[in-house]
Each structure stands twice: as C-alpha cells, then as structure tokens.
Write an enzyme that holds these catalytic residues in place. Structure first.
Site, short mmCIF file in Angstrom:
data_model
loop_
_atom_site.label_atom_id
_atom_site.label_comp_id
_atom_site.label_asym_id
_atom_site.label_seq_id
_atom_site.Cartn_x
_atom_site.Cartn_y
_atom_site.Cartn_z
N SER A 196 0.73 -1.23 -0.05
CA SER A 196 0.20 0.40 0.40
C SER A 196 0.69 1.40 0.12
O SER A 196 2.46 1.20 -1.12
CB SER A 196 -1.03 0.09 0.87
OG SER A 196 -1.80 0.80 0.90
N TYR A 210 -4.98 7.81 -6.78
CA TYR A 210 -4.08 6.97 -6.23
C TYR A 210 -4.72 6.84 -4.35
O TYR A 210 -4.32 5.56 -4.11
CB TYR A 210 -2.62 7.87 -5.73
CG TYR A 210 -1.80 7.14 -5.56
CD1 TYR A 210 -0.78 5.99 -6.36
CD2 TYR A 210 -0.92 7.72 -4.05
CE1 TYR A 210 0.19 5.85 -5.86
CE2 TYR A 210 0.14 6.52 -4.02
CZ TYR A 210 0.54 5.65 -4.59
OH TYR A 210 1.74 5.31 -3.72
N LYS A 214 -5.12 3.71 -2.59
CA LYS A 214 -4.34 2.51 -1.65
C LYS A 214 -5.01 2.80 -0.42
O LYS A 214 -4.23 1.79 0.21
CB LYS A 214 -2.86 3.21 -1.04
CG LYS A 214 -2.05 3.68 -3.12
CD LYS A 214 -1.69 2.14 -3.22
CE LYS A 214 -0.32 1.78 -3.71
NZ LYS A 214 0.59 0.48 -4.02
#
Length: 367
Positions: A196, A210, A214
C-alpha cells in the site's frame, strides 16, 4: 517471546503474530530456496526485492510489462549472484488472463512446483488527466475520468490477491500460516505481501485516485489478515512513505525539497522481515526516511538531533499495531454475543427466521 509480544496475549485468540521487534535484523538465509513472485519487479521496490532475495538464494520470478528492463535485470543479477533460479515473466496486471498465465508459468518454473510468497507490488502514481481539476470544460460532454491508476493499483492487486489465495494453499509441502511455527523447520510458505502506501493511511493532496486505490489495499489487508485461520495464508502489508524511486515525479520532488525521502533499501529491509520469517502473520509497517528518535515513558516518540546518544535511528514503524485488539477481538465478541442470542431464542426462533427467509426468497422469485 519479546517484552512487547508478552503485552499482547490476545494474539493467540486471533491467530495473528504479536508486534515484532523492529530492531531485530532479519535472517536472509530463511528465504533460501523459497519461490517468490514479485509483480512490478523490473524497477523500483520490485527490483530491490529481486536483488536482495536473489542474493540470499531464493527462486525469484519478476513480472512486469517492461520486458526490456525485466530481462536486463535478470541477466545482471544472475551474473552478480551466481543464482541460476532467477526469471522474468511478462505480465500486465490489469489483464486477468495475463496474470493467470503468469502464475501458471511461475509454478512451471518452480523447482518444487509451487509458490511460497507473492508480492503484489505493481503500481503507478497517477493517470494522464487530473481527477479533481477537470480540463476541457468547454466540451459539450465531460470526458470520462482516467482510471488507469485504479486499474493497476486496485484491480491489478485484487487479481494478484485472488490468484495468490488460489495457488498458495496448493503449495506442495506447505502448512497453514502459524505465528508459532519454527522458521528453520518451515521450508515452504504461504505468504501474500501487499504494497500500500502512506497514502492508504492518510490523505495526500492532489492524488485522490491514488489515495483511493491505496486505502482500498489497506481494507483488503485488514480483512484478509483477520481470516488467516480460515484461508491459511499469512498476509502482511508495507506502507512506504515518499521513497526515492521513479514513481516520485519531478513535481513531488520539488514539493519535498528540503525535507527527506525514504530509501529503497529500507523498504527492501522491511519486506525481507516479512518474507524471511514465516512467524510474522498479519503485520503492517510504514517505511519512511531514517530519523533519529527517542521514545518517552508514555510511548510517544520525538525527533532528536542526529548526534544524540540516548536515541535510536529507524525508518520502519508498525501500523495497525493493536488491530487484533481493536478490531478482531471485538468482532469475535460480537459474534459470540449473537451466537448466544441464537441459543437463547432456541429452535423456535431459528425456525421462525428460516421460514421468514424462505418466504422472502419465494416472493422475490414471483415478482
């Protein structure tokens, strides 16, 4: 057992390993002869993992869409280490069949016909069009968002995870994950390592997709790690800070100027702690720049000058340290209460609920 581990007796209840000693140096020899698959293995973290574990004698299979870099990496590391069991397999993680083919090839290349560790490392920083600042506002219709970062960082990771959960339990000679195993007596493994980011732990301005991808990986980790006793696979997670890799573009480097970025070698070191030690089950760490810090009596940390004597230098920090207390045990207690409620209601209550459920299902069919 370490003093830190002794403080957490509930580890046995949830079948996860307790917090581990960050200062303990991993024994690279424990990855010798392990078969490790690394997606996104041609550069960045992936290449770092490949080199470290290849030097330790592991069978490492790097996968990537960049064939040129992947082939070159394998040739160079074979020459440097003398390890012939290093391979590159082309794989587009966003393509399901490409991943299936890659896993099949990994099993074929494995000397014992199985896979010990899968590292879901492939990822990209962002798409071509900014999500939070749409452009071309004079168009008649808005263009769709660029979801390439979701395709790679989330869909690709889900594909990799699903296939890992398919192949790892079939690893010949392996046993279900256990924090009580003896590493020297555990030549085969069932290990999934998710990558992650700190963007999965906190918001990063300017990177909404993004961060979304994650955060989703963190959710995947927390769910799977709590089910290790069911699927038998130990699931761990790395959450790197801004690390000096090609993923960090010029604009980000300018913003971080004057601060500090983490080093790839520290991320590789953290990953090796997971890959080498089969007793580490369901742990997560964040990796950032190496700093001189001091821990106070209340457990809090503070940054100190580099020449301070009563302090330590560290780049690796555990996250979700007490997750097995805060989440897993609470969940089990809730389930226990619900089971007790079922017992109290008895067969009459059970029968009533079953009849109600069947009637609901039949009505749904008739609509």
């Amino acid at each position: 057992m370490s003093q830190e581990a002794a403080k957490h007796p509930l580890g046995d209840l949830v079948r996860q390993s307790p917090p581990f000693d960050i200062n303990h140096v991993p024994d690279d020899s424990w990855v010798k002869d392990k078969v490790i698959v690394v997606t996104g293995g041609a550069s960045g973290f992936g290449a770092g993992f490949f080199k470290r574990w290849a030097a330790a004698g592991a069978v490492v299979i790097a996968t990537d869409i960049n064939v040129k870099n992947g082939d070159q990496l394998v040739r160079e590391v074979r020459k440097d280490t003398g390890n012939p069991n290093l391979h590159f397999v082309h794989c587009d993680v966003t393509d399901w069949q490409s991943q299936v083919n890659m896993f099949r090839e990994a099993v074929r290349l494995s000397p014992h016909g199985g896979i010990d560790t899968v590292v879901a490392n492939a990822g990209i920083a962002g798409g071509k069009r900014p999500f939070e600042r749409p452009t071309d506002l004079d168009l008649a219709e808005p263009p769709p968002p660029d979801l390439s970062v979701i395709d790679v960082n989330l869909t690709g990771v889900i594909y990799t995870t699903y296939l890992a959960l398919w192949y790892l339990p079939r690893n010949p000679g392996s046993s279900p994950a256990s924090p009580k195993c003896v590493p020297s007596d555990t030549p085969r493994d069932r290990h999934l390592m998710l990558i992650s980011s700190v963007a999965g732990l906190m918001p990063i301005p300017g990177a909404p997709l993004y961060g979304t991808s994650k955060h989703a990986v963190v959710g995947l980790y927390r769910t799977l790690r709590s089910m290790a006793s069911i699927h038998g696979v130990r699931v761990n997670m790395l959450c790197p800070y801004f690390i000096d890799t090609p993923l960090v573009k010029l604009g980000v480097r300018l913003v971080l100027a004057g601060g500090a970025m983490g080093k790839v070698e520290d991320v590789v070191d953290a990953a090796t702690r997971f890959a080498a030690n089969p007793r580490v089950v369901g742990r997560a760490v964040s990796v950032g720049p190496k700093l001189k810090v001091r821990q106070h009596a209340d457990g809090e940390w503070s940054l100190v000058e580099r020449d301070s004597q009563d302090a330590e230098e560290r780049a690796i920090w555990e996250v979700y340290l007490h997750d097995f207390e805060d989440a897993d045990v609470f969940q089990r207690r809730v389930v226990a209460i619900m089971n007790r409620a079922t017992e109290i209601r008895g067969w009459v209550g059970w029968t009533r609920d079953m009849v109600t459920a069947i009637i609901y299902g039949l009505r749904s069919l008739w609509r």
